[in-house]
Structures are given as C-alpha cells and as structure tokens.
Write a protein that holds these residues in place. Structure first.
Motif, short mmCIF file in Angstrom:
data_model
loop_
_atom_site.label_atom_id
_atom_site.label_comp_id
_atom_site.label_asym_id
_atom_site.label_seq_id
_atom_site.Cartn_x
_atom_site.Cartn_y
_atom_site.Cartn_z
N GLY A 115 1.57 -70.04 49.95
CA GLY A 115 1.02 -70.05 48.60
C GLY A 115 -0.44 -70.48 48.57
N MET A 116 -0.76 -71.52 49.33
CA MET A 116 -2.14 -72.01 49.34
C MET A 116 -3.09 -71.03 50.04
N VAL A 117 -2.64 -70.46 51.16
CA VAL A 117 -3.50 -69.50 51.88
C VAL A 117 -3.72 -68.25 51.04
N SER A 118 -2.64 -67.72 50.46
CA SER A 118 -2.79 -66.48 49.68
C SER A 118 -3.69 -66.70 48.46
N THR A 119 -3.50 -67.79 47.74
CA THR A 119 -4.36 -68.03 46.58
C THR A 119 -5.78 -68.40 47.03
N GLY A 120 -5.90 -69.08 48.16
CA GLY A 120 -7.22 -69.41 48.69
C GLY A 120 -8.01 -68.16 49.05
N ILE A 121 -7.33 -67.20 49.66
CA ILE A 121 -8.00 -65.94 50.02
C ILE A 121 -8.44 -65.19 48.76
N VAL A 122 -7.55 -65.12 47.78
CA VAL A 122 -7.88 -64.45 46.51
C VAL A 122 -9.09 -65.13 45.87
N GLN A 123 -9.14 -66.44 45.95
CA GLN A 123 -10.26 -67.16 45.35
C GLN A 123 -11.55 -66.94 46.15
N LEU A 124 -11.45 -66.91 47.46
CA LEU A 124 -12.65 -66.64 48.27
C LEU A 124 -13.19 -65.24 48.04
N LEU A 125 -12.30 -64.28 47.84
CA LEU A 125 -12.73 -62.91 47.56
C LEU A 125 -13.27 -62.74 46.15
N GLN A 126 -13.05 -63.75 45.32
CA GLN A 126 -13.46 -63.75 43.91
C GLN A 126 -13.07 -62.45 43.22
N MET A 127 -11.79 -62.16 43.30
CA MET A 127 -11.25 -60.98 42.65
C MET A 127 -11.49 -61.07 41.15
N GLU A 128 -11.66 -59.94 40.54
CA GLU A 128 -12.06 -59.88 39.13
C GLU A 128 -11.13 -60.68 38.21
N ASP A 129 -9.83 -60.57 38.43
CA ASP A 129 -8.87 -61.31 37.60
C ASP A 129 -9.07 -62.82 37.73
N GLY A 155 -12.90 -72.16 31.56
CA GLY A 155 -14.11 -72.95 31.37
C GLY A 155 -14.78 -73.42 32.65
N TYR A 156 -14.40 -72.82 33.79
CA TYR A 156 -15.00 -73.21 35.05
C TYR A 156 -15.95 -72.13 35.54
N PRO A 157 -17.00 -72.51 36.27
CA PRO A 157 -17.91 -71.49 36.83
C PRO A 157 -17.22 -70.77 37.98
N SER A 158 -17.63 -69.53 38.25
CA SER A 158 -16.96 -68.73 39.27
C SER A 158 -17.16 -69.28 40.69
N TYR A 159 -18.27 -70.00 40.94
CA TYR A 159 -18.47 -70.56 42.27
C TYR A 159 -17.41 -71.60 42.62
N PHE A 160 -16.74 -72.13 41.61
CA PHE A 160 -15.66 -73.08 41.82
C PHE A 160 -14.53 -72.44 42.64
N LEU A 161 -14.37 -71.13 42.52
CA LEU A 161 -13.35 -70.41 43.29
C LEU A 161 -13.60 -70.54 44.78
N THR A 162 -14.85 -70.44 45.20
CA THR A 162 -15.18 -70.57 46.62
C THR A 162 -14.84 -71.96 47.13
N ILE A 163 -15.20 -72.96 46.37
CA ILE A 163 -14.92 -74.34 46.77
C ILE A 163 -13.42 -74.56 46.92
N ILE A 164 -12.66 -74.17 45.92
CA ILE A 164 -11.21 -74.36 45.96
C ILE A 164 -10.58 -73.54 47.09
N GLY A 165 -11.02 -72.30 47.25
CA GLY A 165 -10.46 -71.44 48.29
C GLY A 165 -10.66 -72.01 49.68
N VAL A 166 -11.85 -72.49 49.97
CA VAL A 166 -12.15 -73.07 51.28
C VAL A 166 -11.28 -74.31 51.51
N TRP A 167 -11.20 -75.19 50.52
CA TRP A 167 -10.44 -76.42 50.70
C TRP A 167 -8.94 -76.16 50.83
N LYS A 168 -8.43 -75.15 50.14
CA LYS A 168 -7.01 -74.81 50.30
C LYS A 168 -6.71 -74.37 51.73
N ILE A 169 -7.54 -73.50 52.27
CA ILE A 169 -7.31 -73.00 53.64
C ILE A 169 -7.46 -74.13 54.66
#
Length: 125
Positions: A19-33, A42-56
C-alpha cells in the motif's frame, strides 16, 4: 514469538508495504488525480513528492533487517501520514469512501508495529 504472531506480522507488513509503495509511486509520478486531490485538500502539489519519497524509504526501513531505530521512525511516520490524511478528509468534509485507504493503512501500520518480532524492536522485552 509464536507462529500466529509471525504470520499476522508478515501479512500486515506485506500489505502495508504494498500500500505504501503503490501510493508512494503514484505520488512521485504526480498523477493528475492525485494532484487534483491534494489541491482540493489544500496542500501544494510538491507535497506529493515529499510524501512519496518518505513512504518508499519507510517501507525499506521496515523490511530491511536490523536498523531498529529507523523502523520506529518509519512506523511513526506512517502513523502520522495516515492519521493526518484521515483528519484532512474529515476537515474538508469528504465522503466516507475517502477514509478507507488511509484508515486501512493506519490499521496495518499499528498491527505490523505491534506484532513485529523481537529482533525488529528497538528495545527487546
């Protein structure tokens, strides 16, 4: 640890890791959804990169033998990220279906942490 506890640990840990790896990858790819969801929350999109890296990185810490302190930090990070996701969905009034993923990963985090073997604990009992 008894066989039952080891089975519970590994089942929870494998599902948590997937679950963490799959969602982390989706967040790193910054998929449109995902970007749209983060903007809605209410969060900036760069937050996805931070969360994705830390999840992996957290999954690596949980799965690799030794490094008990890193495991504790990873479990704490998973707990904070997932509980934060739940409270964010509550704050913006999302539908109940939005809580399922974070709630499931939160439960898996707690179960994996609780049933971890002695050699994966920071302080052995």
């Amino acid at each position: 640890m008894k066989k039952r506890g080891k089975i519970i640990y590994w089942v929870a840990t494998i599902w948590l890791s997937l679950g963490m790896v799959s969602t982390g990858i989706v967040q790193l790819l910054q998929m449109e959804d995902e970007v749209q969801k983060m903007n809605t929350l209410g969060y900036p999109s760069y937050f996805l990169t931070i969360i994705g890296v830390w999840k992996i990185l957290g999954v690596i810490a949980v799965l690799v033998p030794k490094f008990q302190l890193a495991k504790e930090w990873a479990y704490a990070g998973f707990f904070f990220i997932m509980s934060g996701a739940i409270f964010t969905h509550l704050a913006v009034g999302d539908k109940a279906v939005e809580y399922f993923g974070p709630a499931l990963l939160l439960v898996l985090t707690i179960v994996s942490w609780y049933f971890r073997p002695e050699d994966r604990k920071l302080i052995n009992s």
